[in-house]
Write a protein that holds these residues in place. Structure first.
Motif, PDB file in Angstrom:
ATOM      1  N   VAL A 127       0.847  -1.206   0.000  1.00 45.69           N
ATOM      2  CA  VAL A 127       0.000   0.000   0.000  1.00 45.69           C
ATOM      3  C   VAL A 127       0.877   1.248   0.000  1.00 45.69           C
ATOM      4  CG1 VAL A 127      -1.723   1.315   1.305  1.00 45.69           C
ATOM      5  CG2 VAL A 127      -1.930  -1.180   1.126  1.00 45.69           C
ATOM      6  N   VAL A 128       1.893   1.256   0.851  1.00 46.95           N
ATOM      7  CA  VAL A 128       2.780   2.423   0.925  1.00 46.95           C
ATOM      8  C   VAL A 128       3.559   2.596  -0.391  1.00 46.95           C
ATOM      9  CG1 VAL A 128       4.776   3.444   2.114  1.00 46.95           C
ATOM     10  CG2 VAL A 128       2.936   2.389   3.446  1.00 46.95           C
ATOM     11  N   ALA A 129       4.013   1.477  -0.967  1.00 49.04           N
ATOM     12  CA  ALA A 129       4.687   1.567  -2.265  1.00 49.04           C
ATOM     13  C   ALA A 129       3.751   2.147  -3.320  1.00 49.04           C
ATOM     14  CB  ALA A 129       5.164   0.177  -2.693  1.00 49.04           C
ATOM     15  N   GLY A 130       2.482   1.768  -3.263  1.00 44.56           N
ATOM     16  CA  GLY A 130       1.489   2.260  -4.225  1.00 44.56           C
ATOM     17  C   GLY A 130       1.235   3.751  -4.092  1.00 44.56           C
ATOM     18  N   PRO A 138      -1.365   0.682  12.140  1.00 45.92           N
ATOM     19  CA  PRO A 138      -0.477   0.723  13.311  1.00 45.92           C
ATOM     20  C   PRO A 138       0.667   1.716  13.077  1.00 45.92           C
ATOM     21  CG  PRO A 138      -0.808  -1.536  12.487  1.00 45.92           C
ATOM     22  CD  PRO A 138      -1.347  -0.617  11.460  1.00 45.92           C
ATOM     23  N   LYS A 139       0.706   2.753  13.918  1.00 50.88           N
ATOM     24  CA  LYS A 139       1.565   3.913  13.671  1.00 50.88           C
ATOM     25  C   LYS A 139       3.046   3.571  13.480  1.00 50.88           C
ATOM     26  CE  LYS A 139       1.867   8.745  14.810  1.00 50.88           C
ATOM     27  NZ  LYS A 139       1.131   9.842  15.428  1.00 50.88           N
ATOM     28  N   ALA A 140       3.611   2.819  14.438  1.00 46.17           N
ATOM     29  CA  ALA A 140       5.053   2.528  14.405  1.00 46.17           C
ATOM     30  C   ALA A 140       5.429   1.833  13.093  1.00 46.17           C
ATOM     31  CB  ALA A 140       5.431   1.658  15.594  1.00 46.17           C
ATOM     32  N   LYS A 141       4.631   0.841  12.743  1.00 41.70           N
ATOM     33  CA  LYS A 141       4.877   0.064  11.532  1.00 41.70           C
ATOM     34  C   LYS A 141       4.805   0.948  10.277  1.00 41.70           C
ATOM     35  CE  LYS A 141       3.523  -4.553  10.029  1.00 41.70           C
ATOM     36  NZ  LYS A 141       2.592  -5.661  10.337  1.00 41.70           N
ATOM     37  N   LEU A 142       3.791   1.786  10.236  1.00 43.25           N
ATOM     38  CA  LEU A 142       3.589   2.630   9.048  1.00 43.25           C
ATOM     39  C   LEU A 142       4.672   3.710   8.947  1.00 43.25           C
ATOM     40  CD1 LEU A 142      -0.296   3.067   8.878  1.00 43.25           C
ATOM     41  CD2 LEU A 142       1.162   1.364   7.756  1.00 43.25           C
ATOM     42  N   GLU A 143       5.058   4.242  10.117  1.00 40.93           N
ATOM     43  CA  GLU A 143       6.096   5.295  10.096  1.00 40.93           C
ATOM     44  C   GLU A 143       7.370   4.780   9.449  1.00 40.93           C
ATOM     45  OE1 GLU A 143       5.103   8.469  13.678  1.00 40.93           O
ATOM     46  OE2 GLU A 143       6.352   6.716  14.113  1.00 40.93           O
ATOM     47  N   LYS A 144       7.744   3.558   9.810  1.00 38.54           N
ATOM     48  CA  LYS A 144       8.944   2.959   9.228  1.00 38.54           C
ATOM     49  C   LYS A 144       8.834   2.887   7.708  1.00 38.54           C
ATOM     50  CE  LYS A 144      10.676  -0.140  12.788  1.00 38.54           C
ATOM     51  NZ  LYS A 144      10.624  -1.527  13.236  1.00 38.54           N
ATOM     52  N   LEU A 145       7.694   2.416   7.245  1.00 38.15           N
ATOM     53  CA  LEU A 145       7.493   2.247   5.799  1.00 38.15           C
ATOM     54  C   LEU A 145       7.479   3.586   5.072  1.00 38.15           C
ATOM     55  CD1 LEU A 145       4.715  -0.522   5.900  1.00 38.15           C
ATOM     56  CD2 LEU A 145       7.021  -0.805   4.969  1.00 38.15           C
ATOM     57  N   VAL A 146       6.802   4.569   5.681  1.00 37.93           N
ATOM     58  CA  VAL A 146       6.671   5.880   5.035  1.00 37.93           C
ATOM     59  C   VAL A 146       8.010   6.624   5.032  1.00 37.93           C
ATOM     60  CG1 VAL A 146       5.594   8.173   5.256  1.00 37.93           C
ATOM     61  CG2 VAL A 146       4.190   6.100   5.457  1.00 37.93           C
ATOM     62  N   ASP A 147       8.763   6.509   6.143  1.00 30.28           N
ATOM     63  CA  ASP A 147      10.041   7.224   6.248  1.00 30.28           C
ATOM     64  C   ASP A 147      11.025   6.816   5.155  1.00 30.28           C
ATOM     65  OD1 ASP A 147       9.123   8.652   8.308  1.00 30.28           O
ATOM     66  OD2 ASP A 147      10.190   7.566   9.899  1.00 30.28           O
ATOM     67  N   ARG A 148      10.877   5.571   4.684  1.00 25.41           N
ATOM     68  CA  ARG A 148      11.777   5.089   3.638  1.00 25.41           C
ATOM     69  C   ARG A 148      11.482   5.718   2.272  1.00 25.41           C
ATOM     70  NH1 ARG A 148      10.939  -1.030   4.325  1.00 25.41           N
ATOM     71  NH2 ARG A 148      11.261  -1.090   6.559  1.00 25.41           N
ATOM     72  N   ARG A 149      10.282   6.310   2.127  1.00 21.12           N
ATOM     73  CA  ARG A 149       9.875   6.894   0.840  1.00 21.12           C
ATOM     74  C   ARG A 149      10.014   8.411   0.915  1.00 21.12           C
ATOM     75  NH1 ARG A 149       8.681   2.579  -2.825  1.00 21.12           N
ATOM     76  NH2 ARG A 149       8.320   0.810  -1.464  1.00 21.12           N
ATOM     77  N   LYS A 150      11.067   8.929   0.350  1.00 20.67           N
ATOM     78  CA  LYS A 150      11.347  10.369   0.444  1.00 20.67           C
ATOM     79  C   LYS A 150      10.203  11.214  -0.126  1.00 20.67           C
ATOM     80  CE  LYS A 150      15.342   9.941   2.363  1.00 20.67           C
ATOM     81  NZ  LYS A 150      14.831   9.265   3.577  1.00 20.67           N
ATOM     82  N   ASN A 151       9.616  10.733  -1.223  1.00 22.84           N
ATOM     83  CA  ASN A 151       8.589  11.562  -1.871  1.00 22.84           C
ATOM     84  C   ASN A 151       7.276  11.627  -1.078  1.00 22.84           C
ATOM     85  OD1 ASN A 151       8.021   8.912  -2.397  1.00 22.84           O
ATOM     86  ND2 ASN A 151       7.339   9.266  -4.496  1.00 22.84           N
ATOM     87  N   CYS A 206       2.060  12.827   3.824  1.00 25.34           N
ATOM     88  CA  CYS A 206       1.344  11.655   4.300  1.00 25.34           C
ATOM     89  C   CYS A 206       1.229  11.689   5.818  1.00 25.34           C
ATOM     90  CB  CYS A 206       2.096  10.399   3.849  1.00 25.34           C
ATOM     91  SG  CYS A 206       1.287   8.875   4.344  1.00 25.34           S
ATOM     92  N   GLU A 207       0.032  11.932   6.304  1.00 24.64           N
ATOM     93  CA  GLU A 207      -0.189  11.934   7.735  1.00 24.64           C
ATOM     94  C   GLU A 207      -0.617  10.525   8.161  1.00 24.64           C
ATOM     95  OE1 GLU A 207      -3.192  14.716   9.017  1.00 24.64           O
ATOM     96  OE2 GLU A 207      -3.392  13.636  10.914  1.00 24.64           O
ATOM     97  N   ILE A 208      -0.068  10.070   9.282  1.00 25.78           N
ATOM     98  CA  ILE A 208      -0.418   8.720   9.750  1.00 25.78           C
ATOM     99  C   ILE A 208      -1.382   8.807  10.928  1.00 25.78           C
ATOM    100  CG2 ILE A 208       0.494   6.603  10.789  1.00 25.78           C
ATOM    101  CD1 ILE A 208       3.092   7.200   9.134  1.00 25.78           C
ATOM    102  N   ARG A 209      -2.482   8.026  10.850  1.00 29.17           N
ATOM    103  CA  ARG A 209      -3.420   7.955  11.967  1.00 29.17           C
ATOM    104  C   ARG A 209      -3.342   6.567  12.578  1.00 29.17           C
ATOM    105  NH1 ARG A 209      -7.616  11.836  10.868  1.00 29.17           N
ATOM    106  NH2 ARG A 209      -6.328  13.693  10.624  1.00 29.17           N
ATOM    107  N   ASP A 210      -3.041   6.522  13.832  1.00 32.18           N
ATOM    108  CA  ASP A 210      -2.862   5.237  14.493  1.00 32.18           C
ATOM    109  C   ASP A 210      -4.182   4.468  14.616  1.00 32.18           C
ATOM    110  OD1 ASP A 210      -1.268   3.300  15.761  1.00 32.18           O
ATOM    111  OD2 ASP A 210      -1.921   4.000  17.742  1.00 32.18           O
ATOM    112  N   ALA A 211      -4.173   3.238  14.129  1.00 31.36           N
ATOM    113  CA  ALA A 211      -5.320   2.342  14.300  1.00 31.36           C
ATOM    114  C   ALA A 211      -4.726   0.961  14.537  1.00 31.36           C
ATOM    115  CB  ALA A 211      -6.202   2.355  13.058  1.00 31.36           C
TER     116      ALA A 211
END
Lengths: 368, 368
Positions: free
Chosen positions: B31-34, B52-65, B70-75
């Motif tokens: 999803v994050v790659a998409g 899940p915030k921690a998990k998503l932050e890691k994935l998003v941080d790797r994508r500079k663009n 991209c705001e993350i909402r913890d669920a």
């Protein structure tokens, strides 16, 4: 009804197939070319051909290999694709379709093949051959290319009746079992009930009822019930027979044809695109022909009407000689295995299955 | 609801899409790659990503663009493919799916995209967004590759509800018209009603009733009604929108997918068969890729939920980055054209259409 031989001018010792020469989109020439092809391959088939005598004689006389193997029955009238079933039932007595069914009714031929109007063919078949005792809705069983070892799956009903209640769907499972056993040689066919999901809680209420009914009868009728299946399983490998009502079955069938035909056309376009791709199409010719043969509806041509006192094979309206020949091959195989009698015995033995105490009924042990 | 900008941390001046990061078969990384791919192509999109915030932050941080877009909402909770809709409605408050829909409900985002469980997504969408006034059954509109100039047809209902009466089918025609107009830019879409034959006397009684209802409203609602169509017309060129109930639509959709996937696999096999055919596949590579792109379900990915106060795009459960990106593109286009509002206006203006005297109602002249 048994496989009759020595009964007509179509030749001694042969299995006789009754052929409606008219009503297909490509006319009687394609039908005669198709049966000629079948006659060439299989010396044990004879034909009774129904249609306008003078016209058919000309076509048959040109095919040397039909000499002494094809009797012509004059029928002046034709059922068109636009004719309504009710109208054909009232005033279709002189049509080639009526005459072709009559040959099965009288026992001269074992199976009838027609490329004509499906609705009219089913109506006349029910009118003249009558439904098997215990069957309320006859069904059309159609073949799909599939991922199974046999390369084909059976789906019914392909469009005989737009409705089917739980008991009808259970009978489709029994008839489909018999067809898969005789047509594919599968001892214990796997039956799937078409739904929008594989979970038991999903779908329409009549489907849940059918689920229970089919499930309860699987062991005694010697098929394996895999439960609910989805549209993608029709050409898949989770079951050999897919049971559904004729409305859904017909939509699925035509959707599959539509997608296959779109992809085929796009593939042809793709290969015409550049000099390189044109060269590629030459190099891949044999492989592509093999693929085409595998999914070609003409090769799996022939819907079979199940649930009647006699077997009728409905070939595609647009069938060419190859398609007609495929339908004749199927008709011959069904005649040779005594399919009509086996199906009737299967349905008769299953008649008490949906009663309160099915444990009383006995199986006769024969493979049906 | 209007296209909201400057509303979140996802960036100034952007159209905000709410994304359910969880519930797809390929997990949040796909999803994050998409969305990263979409962000690269289109500078005007921003995202609110739920999971899940921690998990998503890691994935998003790797994508500079995605930085600043991209705001993350913890669920913390996830709706699985096996969860039953009723259960999710009762206790799904902490799921990423619920949270993603909530962003549309609150107006922070214009459209929501999820790859999760279709039944649960529809149930939550109805629960939280509510049905449009006058709509009894919302529908899922899906895209098919087709022979039409736009290359795609719209079919609804793809499986939101297994039932549909005549009035529902008429509303599907209206909603499909609005979608074709906004999605494809077709001024006067051609609508077909799916049946087992094109003759008016065929099919189930509710279809005849729907035929009359749709027919009576075609002129005022500015679509062309081509009447009954068959399964083969779904990927055809006789109409742009195919109307049917969700049971039939879902079976057709999955059957089409099944046949396309079978042919694709057989084609791959065919090209592996011999050294010549392997060479052919190299030469035809570009042409075959173009074909694949044309019929690839990932490219036309995204069923759209119609009939709600807000737009929800359901991406395929098995969607990879390409599929997610295609769904995001569709969501963005619908947001940009103000689709939700136009559809609502279309349905509202059509509400009196099925009354006794429709000539009293007035059209507001706007393109909906």
């Amino acid at each position: 009804m048994t496989v009759l031989k020595d009964q007509s001018k179509a030749g001694a010792g042969r299995t006789i197939i009754s052929i409606d020469a008219m009503g297909g989109d490509k006319g009687p020439a394609a039908v005669v070319a198709g049966i000629s092809h079948s006659a060439k391959i299989n010396p044990n088939i004879g034909f009774i051909l129904h249609g306008p005598k003078a016209k058919l004689e000309k076509l048959v006389d040109r095919r040397k290999n039909l000499a002494g193997r094809c009797e012509i029955r004059d029928a002046t009238d034709i059922v068109s694709m636009e004719d309504k079933p009710a109208q054909v039932m009232r005033s279709g007595r002189d049509t080639s379709m009526w005459s072709a069914i009559e040959s099965v009714r009288s026992g001269e031929a074992t199976v009838c093949v027609s490329c004509g109007n499906t609705g009219a063919l089913m109506a006349l078949s029910i009118l003249r051959l009558r439904k098997l005792s215990g069957i309320y809705r006859p069904a059309i069983a159609v073949m799909w290319p599939s991922r199974n070892p046999q390369g084909l799956n059976i789906m019914l009903d392909g469009g005989a009746d737009i409705r089917a209640d739980a008991k009808d769907l259970m009978q489709y499972a029994l008839m489909g079992t018999s067809y898969a056993r005789n047509g594919f040689g599968i001892e214990r066919p796997r039956i799937g009930l078409l739904n929008v999901g594989t979970e038991e809680h999903k779908g329409r209420s009549e489907l849940k009822e059918a689920y229970d009914l089919i499930s309860a009868n699987a062991r005694r009728a010697e098929f394996e019930f895999v439960g609910f299946v989805e549209g993608r399983d029709i050409p898949g490998n989770v079951c050999d027979v897919i049971v559904t009502d004729g409305f859904t079955g017909n939509v699925a069938l035509k959707t599959g044809e539509g997608i296959a035909s779109l992809i085929s056309d796009l593939l042809k376009e793709a290969f015409k695109y550049s000099p390189l791709s044109r060269l590629a199409s030459v190099l891949a010719y044999t492989s592509l022909q093999r693929l085409k043969k595998r999914v070609d509806p003409r090769r799996s041509n022939g819907g079979v009407f199940l649930g009647l006192n006699g077997t009728v094979v409905k070939s595609h309206g647009a069938a060419d000689a190859t398609g007609v020949s495929a339908a004749v091959k199927l008709a011959y195989e069904l005649a040779e295995t005594g399919f009509t009698e086996k199906l009737a015995a299967r349905v008769a033995s299953a008649a008490p299955l949906d009663q309160d105490d099915p444990s009383e009924a006995k199986s006769d042990g024969e493979t049906q």
